[in-house]
Design an enzyme around this catalytic site. Structure first.
Site, PDB file in Angstrom:
ATOM      1  N   ASN A   1      -0.073  18.901 -20.872  1.00 12.14           N
ATOM      2  CA  ASN A   1      -0.213  17.767 -21.640  1.00 12.14           C
ATOM      3  C   ASN A   1      -0.287  18.597 -23.292  1.00 12.14           C
ATOM      4  O   ASN A   1      -0.846  17.878 -24.168  1.00 12.14           O
ATOM      5  CB  ASN A   1      -1.330  17.109 -21.603  1.00 12.14           C
ATOM      6  CG  ASN A   1      -1.461  16.213 -20.618  1.00 12.14           C
ATOM      7  OD1 ASN A   1      -0.196  15.319 -20.373  1.00 12.14           O
ATOM      8  ND2 ASN A   1      -2.227  16.126 -19.442  1.00 12.14           N
TER       9      ASN A   1
ATOM     10  N   GLU B   1      -4.240  16.835 -11.397  1.00 12.75           N
ATOM     11  CA  GLU B   1      -4.751  17.169 -12.970  1.00 12.75           C
ATOM     12  C   GLU B   1      -6.391  17.520 -13.109  1.00 12.75           C
ATOM     13  O   GLU B   1      -6.967  17.028 -14.008  1.00 12.75           O
ATOM     14  CB  GLU B   1      -4.300  16.216 -13.820  1.00 12.75           C
ATOM     15  CG  GLU B   1      -4.247  16.640 -15.277  1.00 12.75           C
ATOM     16  CD  GLU B   1      -3.588  15.839 -16.434  1.00 12.75           C
ATOM     17  OE1 GLU B   1      -4.186  15.290 -17.112  1.00 12.75           O
ATOM     18  OE2 GLU B   1      -2.493  15.540 -15.866  1.00 12.75           O
TER      19      GLU B   1
ATOM     20  N   ARG C   1      -3.111  21.633 -14.311  1.00 14.96           N
ATOM     21  CA  ARG C   1      -1.939  20.754 -14.838  1.00 14.96           C
ATOM     22  C   ARG C   1      -2.298  19.913 -15.971  1.00 14.96           C
ATOM     23  O   ARG C   1      -1.223  19.825 -16.709  1.00 14.96           O
ATOM     24  CB  ARG C   1      -1.954  19.454 -13.740  1.00 14.96           C
ATOM     25  CG  ARG C   1      -0.828  18.850 -13.929  1.00 14.96           C
ATOM     26  CD  ARG C   1      -0.670  17.847 -12.619  1.00 14.96           C
ATOM     27  NE  ARG C   1       0.394  16.767 -13.121  1.00 14.96           N
ATOM     28  CZ  ARG C   1       1.094  16.032 -12.310  1.00 14.96           C
ATOM     29  NH1 ARG C   1       0.593  15.782 -10.993  1.00 14.96           N
ATOM     30  NH2 ARG C   1       1.891  15.225 -12.793  1.00 14.96           N
TER      31      ARG C   1
ATOM     32  N   ARG D   1       0.979  -1.206   0.012  1.00 12.92           N
ATOM     33  CA  ARG D   1       0.132   0.056   0.060  1.00 12.92           C
ATOM     34  C   ARG D   1       0.778   1.081   0.121  1.00 12.92           C
ATOM     35  O   ARG D   1       0.267   2.535   0.282  1.00 12.92           O
ATOM     36  CB  ARG D   1      -0.729   0.095   0.995  1.00 12.92           C
ATOM     37  CG  ARG D   1      -1.996  -1.147   0.973  1.00 12.92           C
ATOM     38  CD  ARG D   1      -2.905  -0.855   2.072  1.00 12.92           C
ATOM     39  NE  ARG D   1      -4.188  -1.881   2.203  1.00 12.92           N
ATOM     40  CZ  ARG D   1      -4.059  -2.928   2.693  1.00 12.92           C
ATOM     41  NH1 ARG D   1      -3.377  -3.275   3.694  1.00 12.92           N
ATOM     42  NH2 ARG D   1      -5.094  -3.976   2.724  1.00 12.92           N
TER      43      ARG D   1
ATOM     44  N   HIS E   1       0.318  16.500 -26.501  1.00 13.84           N
ATOM     45  CA  HIS E   1       0.295  14.983 -25.924  1.00 13.84           C
ATOM     46  C   HIS E   1      -1.218  14.163 -26.610  1.00 13.84           C
ATOM     47  O   HIS E   1      -0.896  12.986 -27.021  1.00 13.84           O
ATOM     48  CB  HIS E   1       0.406  14.895 -24.538  1.00 13.84           C
ATOM     49  CG  HIS E   1       1.453  15.179 -23.797  1.00 13.84           C
ATOM     50  ND1 HIS E   1       2.362  16.417 -24.200  1.00 13.84           N
ATOM     51  CD2 HIS E   1       2.355  14.592 -23.037  1.00 13.84           C
ATOM     52  CE1 HIS E   1       3.379  16.478 -23.483  1.00 13.84           C
ATOM     53  NE2 HIS E   1       3.417  15.216 -22.775  1.00 13.84           N
TER      54      HIS E   1
ATOM     55  N   HIS F   1       0.360  11.195 -28.441  1.00 16.85           N
ATOM     56  CA  HIS F   1      -0.142   9.718 -27.902  1.00 16.85           C
ATOM     57  C   HIS F   1      -0.734   8.956 -28.897  1.00 16.85           C
ATOM     58  O   HIS F   1      -0.418   7.832 -29.070  1.00 16.85           O
ATOM     59  CB  HIS F   1      -1.143   9.764 -26.752  1.00 16.85           C
ATOM     60  CG  HIS F   1      -0.136  10.227 -25.382  1.00 16.85           C
ATOM     61  ND1 HIS F   1      -1.061  10.577 -24.406  1.00 16.85           N
ATOM     62  CD2 HIS F   1       0.992  10.145 -25.103  1.00 16.85           C
ATOM     63  CE1 HIS F   1      -0.244  10.745 -23.278  1.00 16.85           C
ATOM     64  NE2 HIS F   1       1.179  10.284 -23.951  1.00 16.85           N
TER      65      HIS F   1
ATOM     66  N   LYS G   1       3.258  11.376 -11.280  1.00 11.56           N
ATOM     67  CA  LYS G   1       2.216  10.607 -12.261  1.00 11.56           C
ATOM     68  C   LYS G   1       3.093   9.195 -12.411  1.00 11.56           C
ATOM     69  O   LYS G   1       4.362   9.212 -12.854  1.00 11.56           O
ATOM     70  CB  LYS G   1       2.137  11.159 -13.499  1.00 11.56           C
ATOM     71  CG  LYS G   1       1.001  12.169 -13.668  1.00 11.56           C
ATOM     72  CD  LYS G   1       0.786  12.493 -15.022  1.00 11.56           C
ATOM     73  CE  LYS G   1      -0.474  13.622 -15.373  1.00 11.56           C
ATOM     74  NZ  LYS G   1      -0.632  13.967 -16.635  1.00 11.56           N
TER      75      LYS G   1
ATOM     76  N   HIS H   1       8.622   9.445 -27.688  1.00 11.58           N
ATOM     77  CA  HIS H   1       7.394  10.496 -27.097  1.00 11.58           C
ATOM     78  C   HIS H   1       7.729  11.920 -27.133  1.00 11.58           C
ATOM     79  O   HIS H   1       6.787  12.565 -27.813  1.00 11.58           O
ATOM     80  CB  HIS H   1       7.475  10.222 -25.498  1.00 11.58           C
ATOM     81  CG  HIS H   1       6.673  10.858 -24.727  1.00 11.58           C
ATOM     82  ND1 HIS H   1       5.126  10.982 -24.759  1.00 11.58           N
ATOM     83  CD2 HIS H   1       6.994  12.188 -23.942  1.00 11.58           C
ATOM     84  CE1 HIS H   1       4.631  11.754 -23.928  1.00 11.58           C
ATOM     85  NE2 HIS H   1       5.880  12.503 -23.535  1.00 11.58           N
TER      86      HIS H   1
ATOM     87  N   GLU I   1       9.854  18.673 -24.508  1.00 13.02           N
ATOM     88  CA  GLU I   1       9.393  19.236 -23.309  1.00 13.02           C
ATOM     89  C   GLU I   1       9.773  20.202 -22.662  1.00 13.02           C
ATOM     90  O   GLU I   1       8.948  20.975 -22.208  1.00 13.02           O
ATOM     91  CB  GLU I   1       9.454  17.857 -22.205  1.00 13.02           C
ATOM     92  CG  GLU I   1       8.612  16.683 -22.789  1.00 13.02           C
ATOM     93  CD  GLU I   1       7.359  16.581 -22.380  1.00 13.02           C
ATOM     94  OE1 GLU I   1       6.717  17.512 -22.023  1.00 13.02           O
ATOM     95  OE2 GLU I   1       7.057  15.563 -23.009  1.00 13.02           O
TER      96      GLU I   1
ATOM     97  N   LYS J   1       6.834  23.348 -13.716  1.00 13.93           N
ATOM     98  CA  LYS J   1       6.220  22.001 -13.450  1.00 13.93           C
ATOM     99  C   LYS J   1       5.860  22.021 -12.007  1.00 13.93           C
ATOM    100  O   LYS J   1       4.633  21.556 -11.645  1.00 13.93           O
ATOM    101  CB  LYS J   1       6.811  20.740 -13.905  1.00 13.93           C
ATOM    102  CG  LYS J   1       6.219  19.606 -13.602  1.00 13.93           C
ATOM    103  CD  LYS J   1       6.200  18.426 -14.382  1.00 13.93           C
ATOM    104  CE  LYS J   1       5.434  17.118 -14.130  1.00 13.93           C
ATOM    105  NZ  LYS J   1       5.375  16.091 -15.100  1.00 13.93           N
TER     106      LYS J   1
END
Length: 367
Positions: free
Chosen positions: A244, A236, A240, A120, A247, A251, A142, A263, A184, A226
């Site tokens: 992206n 997000e 946030r 956990r 993206h 993606h 993330k 990427h 980025e 960031k």
């Protein structure tokens, strides 16, 4: 440079953590003195031969186990997730252990998801060795693994205890992966900081030559932006999502061209499509569109997307995590230094932008 460390704090209350940036940090950081007795070092078969021994030498007094995965995006899998959990159990790692991610974004995402779920939740530390991971994936918590249905569909928000960015690691990065990280970096200028974007334009030659001072500043400013965004919107729900930029289109490119596009390359091409869509709508000037296109090109990044039928784009874009009630939400630049998140159902306009910014032979200039 050898004795200078820049520190940024990601402000999340009790879960706040430092990002240390500097040259030669692997050999002089006090980070390793803070670790618990049991440590799992997760790396891959490319990075470990370069930096693994340096980390292991600092942890000789610890119960240290190294687990290696293969290089590449396909390593972010259920199979590897289960194998790492098996390693932790086999070596009787308890809740007081720590996991160190030594590598790029794949290693960091996988290590973070293991840390978030093992018993956990256990501590983990990021030591990103690629530029893309240093300015993006290692910061913000993330974590995820991939599913056959798409990238990062199984994951958790789970923050590291610290991020250690040794700029010397970039000396061994190949040209294509280095350029991916710059995509980025440019993103941060487009969405949040016009002055930083202008600085990137002025220092593109130094960045292409991997000048230490220029790199340190570019990484520092990217991480600052960031960190500010993550502190304001960790999960997000709002601002946030602006991180992206490029993206959603990117993606789709990655999903359709899994073996040939990386990427950062896909994000660069996706950013151009998003910028052109805004230009088509009269919401981004020709001058600013050209500045974005020119900077990405000068940093050895693709400025055209691969040709695909619009239906194929739609299929992949509908799987994006920003989709709400079946409607795609796009991050779109409205000026250099400003962006917005908007729902878009006008697929004709999207298709026109994609078609205008696609080419049958589109790919990285470094191939």
């Amino acid at each position: 440079m050898q004795n200078t460390t820049q520190q940024i704090i990601v402000g999340l209350g009790e879960r706040s953590y430092p990002i240390d940036i500097g040259a030669g940090l692997l050999s002089r950081t006090p980070l390793f003195e803070q670790l618990p007795q049991q440590v799992l070092l997760l790396s891959n078969t490319v990075v470990d031969p370069l930096y693994g021994d340096q980390v292991r030498a600092k942890l000789e007094q610890h119960t240290l186990v190294t687990h290696l995965i293969e290089d590449g995006e396909s390593a972010k899998s259920f199979t590897n997730f289960e194998a790492i959990i098996d390693t932790l159990i086999r070596h009787n790692f308890n809740r007081d252990c720590a996991i160190i991610a030594l590598g790029g974004g794949v290693v960091g995402d996988l290590a973070g998801f293991v840390a978030a779920t093992y018993q956990r939740g256990v501590a983990f530390y990021q030591i990103p060795t690629t530029l893309l991971a240093q300015v993006d994936s290692s910061v913000g918590g993330k974590t995820a693994i991939n599913h056959t249905g798409g990238k990062n569909l199984v994951g958790a928000f789970y923050q590291p205890q610290a991020v250690l960015i040794d700029t010397d690691c970039l000396k061994t990065l190949n040209a294509r992966d280095y350029a991916c990280g710059l995509a980025e970096v440019v993103k941060y200028g487009i969405i949040a900081d016009a002055e930083f974007f202008a600085w990137l334009e002025a220092h593109q030659n130094e960045l292409n030559k991997r000048d230490a001072a220029a790199l340190t500043y570019a990484i520092q400013r990217s991480c600052e932006i960031k960190a500010e965004v993550v502190a304001a919107d960790e999960r997000e729900q709002s601002v946030r999502a602006l991180l992206n930029l490029g993206h959603t289109f990117g993606h789709a490119i990655e999903a359709a061209h899994y073996e040939s596009w990386r990427h950062g390359e896909a994000v660069a091409a996706g950013t151009i499509v998003a910028a052109y869509l805004m230009h088509q709508q009269g919401r981004l000037s020709s001058h600013e569109f050209t500045r974005i296109e020119t900077l990405l090109q000068q940093l050895n990044l693709p400025i055209r997307a691969p040709e695909m039928p619009l239906e194929r784009w739609q299929t992949f874009m509908q799987r994006d995590k920003k989709v709400q009630a079946g409607v795609v939400r796009l991050v779109l630049p409205t000026a250099i230094g400003q962006a917005c998140l908007e729902p878009w159902s006008d697929w004709q306009a999207i298709g026109n932008a994609i078609a205008a910014m696609s080419h049958p032979e589109a790919h990285s200039p470094l191939l």
